[in-house]
Write a protein that holds these residues in place. Structure first.
Motif, PDB file in Angstrom:
ATOM      1  N   GLU A 166       7.800   7.438 -12.162  1.00  0.00           N
ATOM      2  CA  GLU A 166       7.730   8.869 -12.681  1.00  0.00           C
ATOM      3  C   GLU A 166       8.711   9.380 -13.502  1.00  0.00           C
ATOM      4  O   GLU A 166       8.496  10.101 -14.497  1.00  0.00           O
ATOM      5  CB  GLU A 166       7.667   9.489 -11.296  1.00  0.00           C
ATOM      6  N   PRO A 173      -3.386   1.034 -13.009  1.00  0.00           N
ATOM      7  CA  PRO A 173      -3.186   0.203 -11.758  1.00  0.00           C
ATOM      8  C   PRO A 173      -3.374  -1.307 -11.770  1.00  0.00           C
ATOM      9  O   PRO A 173      -4.666  -1.526 -12.341  1.00  0.00           O
ATOM     10  CB  PRO A 173      -3.971   1.164 -10.959  1.00  0.00           C
ATOM     11  N   HIS A 226       8.930   2.039  -2.824  1.00  0.00           N
ATOM     12  CA  HIS A 226       9.007   3.374  -3.031  1.00  0.00           C
ATOM     13  C   HIS A 226       9.960   4.096  -3.805  1.00  0.00           C
ATOM     14  O   HIS A 226       9.457   4.887  -4.734  1.00  0.00           O
ATOM     15  CB  HIS A 226       9.293   4.065  -1.501  1.00  0.00           C
ATOM     16  N   GLN A 256     -12.833   7.258  -6.959  1.00  0.00           N
ATOM     17  CA  GLN A 256     -11.373   7.387  -7.511  1.00  0.00           C
ATOM     18  C   GLN A 256     -12.090   7.271  -8.950  1.00  0.00           C
ATOM     19  O   GLN A 256     -11.209   7.792  -9.856  1.00  0.00           O
ATOM     20  CB  GLN A 256     -10.499   6.339  -7.251  1.00  0.00           C
ATOM     21  N   ASP A 274       0.804  -1.067  -0.051  1.00  0.00           N
ATOM     22  CA  ASP A 274       0.097  -0.074   0.120  1.00  0.00           C
ATOM     23  C   ASP A 274       0.760   1.212  -0.041  1.00  0.00           C
ATOM     24  O   ASP A 274       1.507   1.429   0.804  1.00  0.00           O
ATOM     25  CB  ASP A 274      -0.990   0.003   1.211  1.00  0.00           C
ATOM     26  N   VAL A 275       0.636   2.158  -0.937  1.00  0.00           N
ATOM     27  CA  VAL A 275       1.579   3.295  -1.126  1.00  0.00           C
ATOM     28  C   VAL A 275       1.327   4.214   0.131  1.00  0.00           C
ATOM     29  O   VAL A 275       2.186   4.982   0.632  1.00  0.00           O
ATOM     30  CB  VAL A 275       1.193   4.185  -2.294  1.00  0.00           C
ATOM     31  N   SER A 301      -3.199   1.068  -6.922  1.00  0.00           N
ATOM     32  CA  SER A 301      -4.573   1.401  -7.029  1.00  0.00           C
ATOM     33  C   SER A 301      -4.765   2.677  -7.754  1.00  0.00           C
ATOM     34  O   SER A 301      -3.855   3.441  -8.531  1.00  0.00           O
ATOM     35  CB  SER A 301      -4.777   2.086  -5.507  1.00  0.00           C
ATOM     36  N   ARG A 347       8.607   3.402  -7.456  1.00  0.00           N
ATOM     37  CA  ARG A 347       7.605   4.388  -7.734  1.00  0.00           C
ATOM     38  C   ARG A 347       8.177   5.426  -8.236  1.00  0.00           C
ATOM     39  O   ARG A 347       7.506   6.090  -9.370  1.00  0.00           O
ATOM     40  CB  ARG A 347       6.805   4.642  -6.676  1.00  0.00           C
ATOM     41  N   GLN A 353      -3.200  10.261  -8.939  1.00  0.00           N
ATOM     42  CA  GLN A 353      -2.132  11.111  -8.398  1.00  0.00           C
ATOM     43  C   GLN A 353      -1.061  11.376  -9.207  1.00  0.00           C
ATOM     44  O   GLN A 353      -0.665  12.633  -9.416  1.00  0.00           O
ATOM     45  CB  GLN A 353      -1.716  10.677  -6.958  1.00  0.00           C
ATOM     46  N   GLU A 403      -3.573   6.001  -6.662  1.00  0.00           N
ATOM     47  CA  GLU A 403      -1.981   6.371  -7.182  1.00  0.00           C
ATOM     48  C   GLU A 403      -2.070   6.642  -8.661  1.00  0.00           C
ATOM     49  O   GLU A 403      -1.146   7.696  -8.848  1.00  0.00           O
ATOM     50  CB  GLU A 403      -1.096   5.003  -7.044  1.00  0.00           C
ATOM     51  N   ILE A 459       2.522   0.283  -9.313  1.00  0.00           N
ATOM     52  CA  ILE A 459       1.159   1.129  -9.122  1.00  0.00           C
ATOM     53  C   ILE A 459      -0.049   0.344  -8.831  1.00  0.00           C
ATOM     54  O   ILE A 459      -0.461  -0.438  -9.762  1.00  0.00           O
ATOM     55  CB  ILE A 459       1.127   1.988 -10.413  1.00  0.00           C
TER      56      ILE A 459
END
Lengths: 274, 274
Positions: B123, B144, B116, B192, A186-187, B158, B119, B164, B161, B156
């Motif tokens: 980007e 996702p 992390h 969402q 989970d982020v 969800s 991710r 976002q 995310e 990714i």
């Protein structure tokens, strides 16, 4: 973050890790291995006998970190839902007799396609259970499960949902149980761990194997997978939680090992990776 | 909510549903079945040949709803990451040649335990890809994936995310692809979907079987599982999305059926359940 290491003082064997042992065998195994706590399962306690297990807990001084599990609330009819709640009343009584403070809740799946309605049934059940939990001084720990179990084990699929429920009830006897296997992806996991400050009732660990061997029986021994166990443990500790850390691994290969060997392995891996 | 039914005008076969067909066979199958759109896969296009597939698309007038897939960005070294980005440049070129507007991105797993950092690599890759996407007028659709793929397919996990990321870039050529199988469990899914208004680039459907037969090849035909497909489709439609609806089912039992039979079955189930 400082890699502060830990000793075995907080280690608990969740007895799902050694499926072949009933409660008696598991308590004896923990005594042999110097593991100070155990998370018991109701079916395994029943095999040994509730009174006998309670007596062993008393005589050995082993700590019962939690009883697994209550929950399984959503059902198609009101009467079936009431039957489930009655069973949870019994689980609370058993928890009290076993001298633990925590009943772990796996909330259950929807009886149909309506996951939203099922979530409301969970809330309704908590409303009925909490007065009884107070009466026995047992805390109810909502364990969010991994979303891959949303259809057959729990409609509560994230720590955010569990936190939200706990905040909504704002009850001293309701909290969350955080299991690394269920929440690691989970982020928002670190944010949600911080949010759970003051209502963390348990911390369960295992690892996520790649590839996942099995949906149900594919959890890994600590260090064999990709979960940042130490980082998560430190985040949980940073909230002020200093309670037991339960090793809970559902894995056929581990179930096939002699129990005492599993305990030696998990102690080593715990010190190395948690 | 009104149960507004749909016809076949928006139906698209994502060709992962019929694994034995290369791009040529899949286009021919869609023509026979009266399915107006197709989601192509790069490996299956390569088997037919890119130029030949593009010519078939042109000659038949079939719509290519998307090309699968770009992505797979995180890697241990900068040079390996650059290699992956180069491959995504080629995917964009292929998408343009195939006359689709959308390249679906499955963002890839972390090369290590640090989800992390992975991710952030996604980007960084998007930053490099978007100018090329503009040049070819191809939109990049972040899909996702279900959290059970967090360790081996996509960091990714969800729609939140993905949304976002899209909001952060605020780029006309970046959006999301929503797949019911990946997002149905999410307590925030309707919120969402509404948030994705104006950047939904695709909508994929299949069902969630209980119990799940397999982590990778266990997706279900619409109607065989627990996902509220119509409700989700209507929520997507309510954002203003009126584009193709791709049936994407990874399932060994369906792969073992004759392709034409699969198409007849999915048309029927689509009308009944979506």
């Amino acid at each position: 973050m400082q890699q502060k290491s830990i000793n075995l003082a907080r280690l608990s064997l969740n007895q799902a890790t050694i499926d072949q042992w009933d409660a008696r065998a598991a308590i004896e195994g923990c005594m042999r291995a110097g593991i100070p706590s155990i998370g018991l399962w109701r079916d395994k306690v029943a095999r040994t006998g509730l009174a006998k297990t309670a007596r062993m807990v008393h005589d050995t001084g082993i700590q019962v970190s939690s009883l697994c599990r209550g929950g399984w609330f959503p059902a198609a009819t009101a009467s079936e839902r009431q039957t489930r709640i009655q069973d949870n009343f019994r689980a609370i009584e058993e928890a009290a007799e076993l001298q633990t403070k925590v009943l772990v809740l796996v909330c259950g799946p929807a009886p149909d396609r309506d996951i939203h309605a099922a979530r409301a049934m969970v809330e309704e059940a908590l409303t009925q259970l909490l007065p009884v939990a107070h009466q026995y001084d047992i805390s109810l720990g909502i364990e969010p499960l991994h979303p891959m179990y949303a259809a057959d084990r729990s409609v509560i699929t994230s720590l955010a949902e569990a936190n939200q429920l706990v905040e909504k009830f704002n009850d001293s006897h309701l909290g969350v149980v955080i299991d690394t296997f269920h929440v690691w992806w989970d982020v928002a996991v670190y944010e949600q761990i911080a949010r759970a400050r003051n209502h963390i009732l348990g911390f369960h660990i295992s690892d996520w194997l790649v590839p996942l061997p099995d949906v149900l029986l594919g959890r890994g021994m600590m260090g064999d997978g990709v979960i940042e166990l130490r980082k998560l443990r430190q985040a949980v500790d940073a909230t002020g939680y200093s309670g037991p850390i339960e090793v809970e691994i559902f894995n056929q290969a581990i179930w096939d090992m002699p129990g005492d060997d599993v305990l030696e392995l998990l102690k080593r891996r715990y010190l190395e990776h948690v």
